[in-house]
Design a protein around this motif. Structure first.
Motif, PDB file in Angstrom:
ATOM      1  N   GLY A   1     -31.382   3.778  57.864  1.00 28.84           N
ATOM      2  CA  GLY A   1     -29.971   3.737  58.213  1.00 28.84           C
ATOM      3  C   GLY A   1     -29.178   3.058  57.122  1.00 28.84           C
ATOM      4  N   CYS A   2     -29.343   3.512  55.907  1.00 29.76           N
ATOM      5  CA  CYS A   2     -28.823   2.811  54.722  1.00 29.76           C
ATOM      6  C   CYS A   2     -27.319   2.897  54.570  1.00 29.76           C
ATOM      7  CB  CYS A   2     -29.491   3.365  53.462  1.00 29.76           C
ATOM      8  SG  CYS A   2     -29.079   5.105  53.117  1.00 29.76           S
TER       9      CYS A   2
ATOM     10  N   ASP B   1     -30.636   7.908  55.606  1.00 26.74           N
ATOM     11  CA  ASP B   1     -29.549   7.921  56.583  1.00 26.74           C
ATOM     12  C   ASP B   1     -29.359   9.347  57.074  1.00 26.74           C
ATOM     13  OD1 ASP B   1     -27.229   5.639  57.245  1.00 26.74           O
ATOM     14  OD2 ASP B   1     -26.623   7.697  57.700  1.00 26.74           O
TER      15      ASP B   1
ATOM     16  N   VAL C   1     -28.758  -0.889  62.933  1.00 25.62           N
ATOM     17  CA  VAL C   1     -28.949   0.538  63.181  1.00 25.62           C
ATOM     18  C   VAL C   1     -29.824   0.814  64.399  1.00 25.62           C
ATOM     19  CG1 VAL C   1     -30.010   2.655  62.248  1.00 25.62           C
ATOM     20  CG2 VAL C   1     -28.578   1.220  60.771  1.00 25.62           C
TER      21      VAL C   1
END
Length: 256
Positions: A54-55, A76, A116
């Motif tokens: 979830g960058c 992501d 995230v």
């Protein structure tokens, strides 16, 4: 209303624009609470293989690469977020859904995730895959919305009682309702958009899942603002009344 989750949420132009404004102005809690807490618990990354789940636009991934990581695989689901990611020679961006992401066994020294995992529906399955990706002794460090914040089915935020002062969210008369804590599952709230979907889990569930996957808990933190942060942003004092973030760190057990 069908909840808006994951890729659909961050690819929604209304949410995406609102989120970018929030981060650009520093009005949220990331810079004040979450980023310093993550830094306290991240291990040395010199020469390490890192995965960032979830960058977003890659800020954490780039920091880890700048700190000496050999490679950061930054994942992501959102096309819009990745389109705004600044390239880095040691960061490899991948568009993929965390619910189905597959990586080679024993390929990572460190897996990180910043705010995230409360969006992930099948947390146990993801934790099992993370444990498989980690080498023996490898680390997992992640932050997420605190279960106290996700517990109430309506996720209404601060509620004003009859004694509360108008416009003041930190004084007497303002309360944070905690209800349905033991009832885990989907939740929705208004955050930038109406109907944002999240998943509530008890703190004990989050930790027990790590232990059951062969990871040993090494740290737990509920970040709160320090005196410097409160001097700069007095409104952060509301986070002394209930923790907004839960941070957990774990280590994969060594092979026998």
């Amino acid at each position: 209303m069908t909840p808006v989750e994951g890729r659909d949420l961050y690819d929604d132009p209304r949410f995406h624009d609102g989120y970018r404004r929030l981060r650009a102005t520093g009005a949220g809690i990331n810079e004040a609470l979450e980023i310093p807490a993550m830094a306290r618990h991240l291990p040395a990354v010199q020469g390490a293989s890192v995965v960032d789940l979830g960058c977003g636009t890659g800020a954490l991934a780039r920091r880890l690469a700048d700190a000496g990581a050999a490679e950061v695989v930054a994942v992501d689901a959102s096309r819009r977020m990745l389109a705004n990611a600044e390239p880095h020679p040691r960061v490899r961006f991948i568009q993929a859904d965390l619910e189905s992401l597959s990586l080679p066994s024993g390929s990572a020294d460190l897996v990180v995730s910043s705010m995230v995992l409360h969006y992930v529906a099948d947390y146990p399955a993801l934790v099992r895959r993370i444990a498989d990706w980690l080498r023996p002794g490898g680390r997992l460090v992640f932050s997420q919305e605190h279960p106290i914040c996700t517990a109430h089915r309506g996720m209404p935020g601060w509620l004003r009682t009859g004694e509360a002062e108008e416009g003041c969210h930190i004084g007497a008369g303002w309360v944070w309702p905690v209800d349905d804590y033991a009832s885990e599952g989907p939740r929705t709230q208004h955050w930038i958009l109406e109907g944002v979907g999240k998943h509530h889990r008890r703190t004990s569930t989050l930790i027990a899942t790590l232990l059951g996957a062969g990871l040993d808990l090494t740290a737990i933190e509920e970040p709160t603002p320090d005196a410097t942060a409160l001097h700069t942003r007095p409104e952060l004092a509301e986070h002394l009344r209930r923790p907004p973030i839960l941070l957990l760190a774990a280590r994969r057990r060594e092979e026998p």
